[in-house]
Write a protein that holds these residues in place. Structure first.
Motif, mmCIF file in Angstrom:
data_model
loop_
_atom_site.group_PDB
_atom_site.id
_atom_site.type_symbol
_atom_site.label_atom_id
_atom_site.label_comp_id
_atom_site.label_asym_id
_atom_site.label_seq_id
_atom_site.Cartn_x
_atom_site.Cartn_y
_atom_site.Cartn_z
ATOM 1 N N TRP A 169 0.835 -1.211 0.000
ATOM 2 C CA TRP A 169 0.000 0.000 0.000
ATOM 3 C C TRP A 169 0.865 1.254 0.000
ATOM 4 C CZ3 TRP A 169 -3.285 -2.186 4.602
ATOM 5 C CH2 TRP A 169 -4.112 -3.194 4.118
ATOM 6 N N GLN B 279 2.306 1.799 -3.473
ATOM 7 C CA GLN B 279 1.282 2.277 -4.406
ATOM 8 C C GLN B 279 0.964 3.752 -4.163
ATOM 9 O OE1 GLN B 279 -2.012 -0.397 -3.915
ATOM 10 N NE2 GLN B 279 -1.183 -1.930 -5.312
ATOM 11 N N ILE C 270 1.554 6.878 -6.770
ATOM 12 C CA ILE C 270 0.470 7.781 -7.168
ATOM 13 C C ILE C 270 0.817 9.225 -6.819
ATOM 14 C CG2 ILE C 270 -1.946 8.345 -6.738
ATOM 15 C CD1 ILE C 270 -2.432 5.356 -6.271
ATOM 16 N N THR D 199 -8.277 7.786 -12.930
ATOM 17 C CA THR D 199 -7.701 6.454 -12.718
ATOM 18 C C THR D 199 -6.868 6.413 -11.437
ATOM 19 O OG1 THR D 199 -7.624 6.116 -15.109
ATOM 20 C CG2 THR D 199 -6.280 4.648 -13.746
ATOM 21 N N LEU D 200 -6.048 7.442 -11.217
ATOM 22 C CA LEU D 200 -5.246 7.495 -9.996
ATOM 23 C C LEU D 200 -6.129 7.573 -8.751
ATOM 24 C CD1 LEU D 200 -2.410 9.973 -11.078
ATOM 25 C CD2 LEU D 200 -2.287 7.484 -10.894
ATOM 26 N N ARG D 201 -7.198 8.317 -8.851
ATOM 27 C CA ARG D 201 -8.088 8.427 -7.698
ATOM 28 C C ARG D 201 -8.799 7.111 -7.402
ATOM 29 N NH1 ARG D 201 -12.033 13.465 -7.777
ATOM 30 N NH2 ARG D 201 -12.845 12.307 -9.550
ATOM 31 N N GLU D 202 -9.151 6.377 -8.448
ATOM 32 C CA GLU D 202 -9.737 5.056 -8.238
ATOM 33 C C GLU D 202 -8.735 4.105 -7.582
ATOM 34 O OE1 GLU D 202 -11.112 3.697 -11.966
ATOM 35 O OE2 GLU D 202 -12.784 5.138 -12.105
ATOM 36 N N GLN D 203 -7.484 4.192 -7.980
ATOM 37 C CA GLN D 203 -6.463 3.337 -7.357
ATOM 38 C C GLN D 203 -6.284 3.693 -5.880
ATOM 39 O OE1 GLN D 203 -2.944 3.822 -9.732
ATOM 40 N NE2 GLN D 203 -3.839 2.816 -11.547
ATOM 41 N N VAL D 204 -6.289 4.983 -5.566
ATOM 42 C CA VAL D 204 -6.186 5.387 -4.158
ATOM 43 C C VAL D 204 -7.404 4.898 -3.372
ATOM 44 C CG1 VAL D 204 -6.018 7.352 -2.596
ATOM 45 C CG2 VAL D 204 -4.773 7.367 -4.743
ATOM 46 N N ASP E 213 -9.147 2.246 -3.994
ATOM 47 C CA ASP E 213 -8.997 0.805 -3.770
ATOM 48 C C ASP E 213 -8.048 0.520 -2.599
ATOM 49 O OD1 ASP E 213 -10.688 0.366 -5.877
ATOM 50 O OD2 ASP E 213 -9.074 0.091 -7.348
ATOM 51 N N VAL E 214 -6.933 1.248 -2.546
ATOM 52 C CA VAL E 214 -6.004 1.076 -1.427
ATOM 53 C C VAL E 214 -6.682 1.437 -0.109
ATOM 54 C CG1 VAL E 214 -3.850 1.920 -0.403
ATOM 55 C CG2 VAL E 214 -3.962 1.427 -2.852
#
Length: 802
Positions: free
Chosen positions: A39, A42, A46, A62-67, A69-70
């Motif tokens: 985490w 990641q 980002i 996309t970056l906000r979606e990855q954050v 998810d984390v």
């Protein structure tokens, strides 16, 4: 017939089993330390990418979606660690109890277990803190990316490119147009040459979509045959709305599903760029055009005026329907061509000229739809309503919309191509959403009226379902309509900002924070808890009312108790139900009753500031029910109001006056002012009659006359017996007083009237009073009335009063 059904079920099971078979075996769970490191890496990646220039909006999303998810993984891990920590502390609590001085010393096994559990609790607590650090960092990154997205969105809209009035723009239009057409042609040739390459993972969904499309086609066909527009010349209002909606949906539903299915099939063939991005755009525009066709056919119905929902004239309906269809058909086609030729952002000159041409075409097509000739209302003769749909307000709105649409031409000429194209796209999307919401509101309202009417099949079905009489009135449709309108408002509050490129994720995050609440001390205040508290309070109030109604209507009538006592019990149940509902509502808010002093302190402040009178009346009502200085049925006089007490409520007491009017007197008035209760001890009362007779009247005869008249009334009590009193001798006559008693206070006025009539008849019969001369009347006290003969000089020589 059974074989096709079984075959269809087998096909559905096979299709449903394909995605399940394609699932892979889940990977083994990693150790917690590795998860935290993963985490952290990641989030570092980002954060580093967010610092780099040249980010696109889609990259930020996309970056906000990855954050996110984390963060979700860290929240789940923290919840699991908290659960383990709570379980460990439960096991550790008995071991941490200090033994008494005379007890047996603890064994080594107990010490080992305590040390092991203490270490395990420390590990769980450390995991919770690590997860909280990851969550806090993720929240900071999400907030940072959200701000960055807003700034980038605003910069994109306000970015000024080359003006289409510049010579350099027109010099570069030709080469850029040729390059764009060459790119599209090459992509199309590649797609056709390589052939379709279907994504096997998307096939089950496409098959399901095809099955749903076929099923809806049959369903809509049945509904159109059963409830659609027929040949009725004058349909009812409810029938017109329902049939128009079914026909409008049936007209465009199948084409929309077909376009959606074709678009999904083409997208599943993995087309090359830029066709992979243009296919969804084309599908969306065709669906929007079909929606506009369905809306105009439903609401305007230019060719069938009898089935028109909105009150347009025939010419206005035809003009508006043609203008909207022409606007959406031509405008969406030109817009798609503009998007296809400028896709990729490399053709700056072409985008500048294309934005100007698109704004001109769209504006010219919009003006007829906003003109006055398209908004004339069909009003009956002599009507005072406005001749325009929506009146002056909608006329002003149409003027503002025309100015906004025309302003896109100015923006495009100044070089703000992105702002110009975004402006009319957002305006039309907003108008379309509002139109759909208004038609949905109208349709649901008419459907609810159809279900509430007793003379319709849905209304009869609803009454049979609820067990109501056939002619009973259904009142719940207004509450359902209110809930539906709230849902529409919430959906519009999300969809309309999205059309204007507002960050809906930020809006949803703010709404989520409101729902989950803000923690103040040990109490979490949230909309969800408030809603649950209101719902719990409402349910408890309904249940308390049901119990109160059962006790009042079924239990208390079987008990040998007076009516005032039964009404006091009913009011007490009302108080108890409200108190229990308030306590349960406070518990649903998540407030610990051990901290109830805080709530009581807040209530005391509220009572001291603005609720003092209400609290005073409520507490006074409790004292009235307990002490019972007044009760239902009493004849009272308080603060200038006199009448019978009908009901003692929580805040006020209902008094019915002799004029059959109802006065609501605050309960505190009964404790702060003197109260005359004529029936406090019993319901009996005394009637007093005073009269004056001529001086020549025989006193014995008059006393016998009064006593005989009193005993002749059936409502006059014999015990105590009537009292006749010779009061005094005056120059105008002899004064007598008659006192009788009645058992019920309600009979006082009737007995008083009957006694006056009986006494007057006997006095005329015994010639104590001459009925022929015109009597002169004058008041004598409260009940006194002097009746006498006139002398030659006009002065009365004898009188009788009552």
């Amino acid at each position: 017939m059974r074989f096709p059904i079984r075959l269809a079920w087998l096909l559905l099971l096979v299709i449903g089993a394909v995605p399940a078979a394609a699932q892979t075996v889940p990977a083994p769970q990693r150790p917690f330390s590795q998860l935290v490191d993963l985490w952290a890496r990641q989030l570092d990646r980002i954060a580093g990418r967010a610092e780099q220039p040249g980010l696109l909006l889609i990259e930020i999303d996309t970056l906000r979606e990855q954050v996110a998810d984390v963060r979700a993984a860290a929240v789940a891990a923290a919840a699991l660690a908290r659960h383990d920590l709570a379980d460990t502390r439960k096991l550790l609590a008995p071991l941490e109890t200090k033994p008494a001085t005379d007890a047996v010393p603890e064994s080594d096994a107990v010490k080992a277990d305590r040390e092991r559990l203490t270490e395990q609790a420390a590990i769980s607590e450390g995991r919770v803190k690590q997860c909280e650090v990851v969550i806090a960092r993720a929240d900071q990154l999400i907030e940072r990316l959200t701000k960055l997205r807003g700034v980038l969105q605003l910069q994109t809209l306000l970015r000024r490119d080359m003006s289409p009035l510049s010579r350099d723009v027109w010099r570069n239009v030709g080469p850029e147009l040729d390059a764009s057409l060459t790119t599209l042609a090459a992509a199309l040739r590649t797609w056709v040459r390589d052939g379709p390459r279907f994504d096997t993972h998307a096939l089950p969904s496409l098959v399901w979509l095809a099955i749903v499309t076929i099923g809806l086609w049959f369903a809509v066909g049945f509904l159109r045959r059963r409830f659609g527009r027929g040949d009725t010349a004058e349909p009812r209002h409810r029938d017109r709305t329902l049939a128009a909606a079914i026909d409008g949906v049936g007209l465009v539903l199948l084409p929309i599903l077909a376009v959606w299915l074709i678009g999904a099939l083409l997208a599943a063939t993995s087309p090359p760029a830029p066709l992979d991005a243009l296919l969804p755009e084309l599908t969306r525009r065709v669906i929007v055009f079909l929606l506009v066709v369905g809306l105009t056919a439903t609401a305007l119905s230019p060719h069938r005026p009898a089935w028109r929902i909105l009150p347009f004239t025939n010419s206005s309906a035809a003009a508006l329907s043609s203008a909207l269809r022409r606007l959406m058909g031509v405008g969406l086609a030109v817009d798609f061509v503009y998007v296809a030729l400028t896709h990729g952002g490399q053709a700056a000159a072409l985008a500048s000229v294309g934005a100007l041409l698109l704004s001109i075409v769209v504006s010219l097509l919009t003006l007829p739809a906003l003109a006055n000739r398209a908004w004339h209302a069909a009003r009956p003769e002599g009507s005072e309503q406005s001749t325009m749909i929506g009146g002056a307000r909608w006329s002003v709105v149409r003027l503002l919309l025309s100015i906004a649409v025309l302003s896109s031409i100015g923006f495009a000429m100044l070089g703000y191509a992105t702002l110009a194209s975004h402006l009319h796209d957002a305006i039309y999307s907003t108008c379309l959403l509002i139109s759909i919401a208004l038609l949905a509101h109208r349709l649901v309202g008419d459907l609810l009226e159809e279900a509430a009417a007793p003379d319709t099949p849905p209304g009869r079905w609803v009454r049979r379902l609820l067990g109501l009489p056939p002619d009973s009135e259904v009142r719940g449709q207004h509450l359902v309509m209110l809930l539906f309108d709230l849902v529409l408002v919430v959906l519009l509050a999300i969809a309309i900002p999205a059309t204007w490129s507002v960050d809906t994720d930020a809006l949803l995050a703010s709404a989520k924070q409101l729902v989950h609440g803000v923690k103040i001390g040990g109490v979490t205040i949230s909309l969800g808890n408030i809603g649950m508290a209101i719902m719990a309070f409402a349910v408890c109030i309904v249940l308390a009312g049901l119990v109160r109604r059962v006790v009042r209507d079924r239990v208390l009538p079987t008990v040998d108790a007076p009516l005032p006592l039964r009404q006091s019990i009913d009011a007490g149940l009302n108080y108890l139900g409200v108190i229990v509902a308030v306590l349960i509502g406070i518990g649903a808010l998540g407030i610990d009753f051990t901290n109830l002093a805080i709530v009581l302190g807040a209530l005391s402040v509220g009572i001291g500031l603005g609720l003092q009178n209400i609290a005073n009346n409520v507490i006074s009502g409790v004292f009235l029910l307990v002490e019972r200085p007044i009760k239902a049925g009493d004849w009272v006089s308080v603060n200038g109001h006199e009448g019978f007490v009908r009901r003692i409520n929580i805040r006020a007491t209902e008094i019915e006056t002799f004029q059959r009017t109802h006065v609501l007197v605050p309960n505190s008035i009964f404790l702060q002012n003197p109260v005359i209760n004529r029936t406090y001890a019993d319901t009996s009362s005394r009637v007093e009659i005073k009269l004056t007779v001529p001086l020549a009247t025989d006193v014995t005869v008059m006393e016998a006359l009064l006593r005989e008249a009193a005993l002749g009334q059936p409502n006059v009590l014999r015990v105590p017996a009537p009292i006749v009193r010779f009061a005094q001798v005056t120059p105008t006559g002899l004064d007598f007083e008659l006192f009788v008693f009645v058992a019920r206070l309600e009979d006082r006025l009737v007995v008083n009237n009957d006694l006056h009539k009986a006494i007057l008849a006997r006095m005329i019969e015994l010639k104590i009073v001459d009925p022929n001369p015109v009597p002169q009347l004058r008041l004598r006290g409260v009940d006194g009335l002097i009746v006498g003969e006139r002398s030659a000089k006009g002065a009365p020589d004898a009188a009788a009063s009552s």
